[in-house]
Design an enzyme around this catalytic site. Structure first.
Site, PDB file in Angstrom:
ATOM      1  CG  LEU A 142      15.821  15.772  85.017  1.00 13.67           C
ATOM      2  CD1 LEU A 142      17.059  16.634  85.228  1.00 13.67           C
ATOM      3  CD2 LEU A 142      15.315  15.904  83.585  1.00 13.67           C
ATOM      4  CB  CYS A 143      12.594  12.121  88.875  1.00 10.88           C
ATOM      5  SG  CYS A 143      13.456  10.594  89.271  1.00 10.88           S
ATOM      6  CB  THR A 144      16.791  12.213  92.320  1.00 13.15           C
ATOM      7  OG1 THR A 144      16.271  10.895  92.265  1.00 13.15           O
ATOM      8  CG2 THR A 144      17.404  12.456  93.690  1.00 13.15           C
TER       9      THR A 144
ATOM     10  CG  HIS B 247      10.299  16.480  91.453  1.00 13.70           C
ATOM     11  ND1 HIS B 247       9.594  17.636  91.258  1.00 13.70           N
ATOM     12  CD2 HIS B 247      10.344  15.858  90.238  1.00 13.70           C
ATOM     13  CE1 HIS B 247       9.213  17.729  89.991  1.00 13.70           C
ATOM     14  NE2 HIS B 247       9.658  16.660  89.346  1.00 13.70           N
TER      15      HIS B 247
END
Length: 452
Positions: free
Chosen positions: A221-223, A226
């Site tokens: 999810l971070c990839t 962001h």
């Protein structure tokens, strides 16, 4: 003016007269020998009669591959075909599943496909089954000479593979070849496809080559939020984060992968994000594939793979040629390329090996460790294993997720150590899963905490 009944009768008679020498192409193959025939091949007019009257085949799946397979086998002279599919026809199927028409939307795929072939091809009797493959007993599958699969589900492939293996008979450890029901399996992903021939108990089976099917990719999810680098990251950002935030079609409206308006909105927003990060490759087709967790089907690939599978069925059934040994890949992404190779039988295969399965854990390991291992291990890739055992002569369910009432009662067992559950070294546990019609027996090899 001719009545509808008169017109129908005239059409049938005309079709029968035109089809008088319909099988001349098959007779040239089946009634004379050649340099590529199998050593067991005996040229005879009776072979075609066998195909038309005695031979029985089961097609599993009536989608893109299944429609092609049904048409091909009917035109190869196979007179008795059963076809299973639990799905109904969706409007999105019509661009490639050519046995269906707009009037058929909402109807059973198996039933409509069978009716089409029965009406169109004389002397071919197709029997549809609008149900799941799991709904039939062993005796149902034993009546077929060959099973051919046109599936888009790895779970269903594995289940059918295990079913045919469960029908094998062994005498003093020697396989009775009369109990072998060959399985011809086809699969496609966009412009890529494969066909394979499996002789259960003799050649590599689905489980022997389970690592051919990589697990589904999930992006961090971070990839997605962001640092997107792929077009899929942009689509997932819109699907997971932007859709619930903006609610473009109203509050609590769930994404429908078959709704063009939904896909168009996600595509346009994904394209905006891709342009922001200079990422190429976002297309409407890719968007739909990511949202529906599928690789869009290509009709030409289905046609090629179904043709390969139907040819292998003819070769296996008549011995008119050596069958594939035992796997062929096909791709037409950049030109057409294909190559065959032999997948090797795995000595300790979970499905077809006679070697007992062993699980090695510490006695201080928790039941959760075994449960997760059965799901995450490349060798097993189970979906929701149910685990039971026998303690003091009584059957005991350790954990079962598939039945809610039992899951609630056994949930706490996942936190307990194997020692606390009363499991000892050498004890057998029995695992049931949706990937197999029969439970699998594992022997526990428990080590002490020091040994671990």
């Amino acid at each position: 003016m001719l009545s509808k009944q008169t017109t129908t009768n005239w059409s049938v008679k005309r079709m029968e007269s035109e089809w008088g020498d319909r099988w001349s192409h098959l007779k040239k193959i089946l009634e004379r020998s050649g340099p590529f025939t199998h050593s067991d091949f005996e040229p005879s007019p009776e072979t075609l009669i066998f195909l038309q009257e005695t031979f029985r085949i089961l097609i599993v799946g009536a989608g893109g591959l299944g429609c092609e397979l049904l048409k091909n086998l009917a035109l190869l002279g196979v007179g008795n075909i059963d076809i299973i599919d639990m799905d109904i026809i969706d409007i999105s199927n019509l661009n490639r599943q050519f046995l269906f028409r707009p009037k058929d939307v909402g109807k059973s795929k198996a039933e409509v496909a069978a009716e089409f072939i029965n009406t169109r091809i004389p002397n071919c009797k197709v029997k549809p089954h609008f149900t799941k493959i799991q709904d039939f007993p062993d005796s149902f599958y034993q009546q077929f000479h060959v099973v051919v699969c046109g599936l888009d589900s790895i779970v269903a492939r594995r289940w059918m593979n295990r079913m045919l293996i469960s029908l094998l008979n062994y005498e003093d450890g020697i396989l009775d070849q009369a109990s072998v029901i060959p399985m011809v399996d086809g699969g496609t992903e966009g412009f890529k496809g494969n066909a394979r021939v499996i002789f259960p108990g003799m050649s590599a089976c689905i489980e022997c080559t389970l690592d051919f099917y990589p697990p589904q990719i999930n992006f961090p999810l971070c990839t997605i939020a962001h640092t997107p680098r792929l077009p899929e990251h942009c689509i997932e950002y819109v699907r997971l984060l932007l859709w619930p935030k903006q609610e473009p079609f109203g509050a609590n409206v769930v994404i429908d992968g078959d709704d063009p308006q939904h896909i168009k909105w996600i595509y346009e927003k994904s394209l905006d994000r891709a342009n922001e990060f200079n990422i190429l490759g976002v297309t409407y087709r890719l968007t739909q594939g990511v949202v529906k967790r599928i690789i869009p089907a290509v009709a030409s690939t289905n046609a090629v793979i179904a043709a390969a599978c139907a040819t292998e069925v003819l070769k296996i059934t008549t011995s008119c040629c050596m069958p594939l040994n035992n796997y062929v890949n096909f791709t037409d992404t950049d030109g057409v390329y294909t190559y065959p190779f032999e997948a090797e039988k795995k000595e300790d295969c979970l499905a077809c090996s006679l070697i007992p399965q062993t699980l090695t854990f510490s006695e201080d390991s928790k039941l959760r460790d075994i449960y997760d291992y059965l799901i995450e291990s490349a060798a097993y890739q189970m979906k929701s294993p149910g685990i039971t055992t026998v303690i003091d002569g009584k059957s005991k369910t350790l954990y079962m997720k598939s039945v809610k009432s039992i899951e609630v009662k056994t949930r706490d067992n996942l936190k307990k150590t194997l020692k606390e559950l009363g499991l000892t070294n050498g004890q057998e546990i029995y695992v049931a899963d949706q990937t197999t019609p029969t439970s699998i027996t594992f022997k526990l090899n428990l080590t002490s905490h020091m040994e671990k």
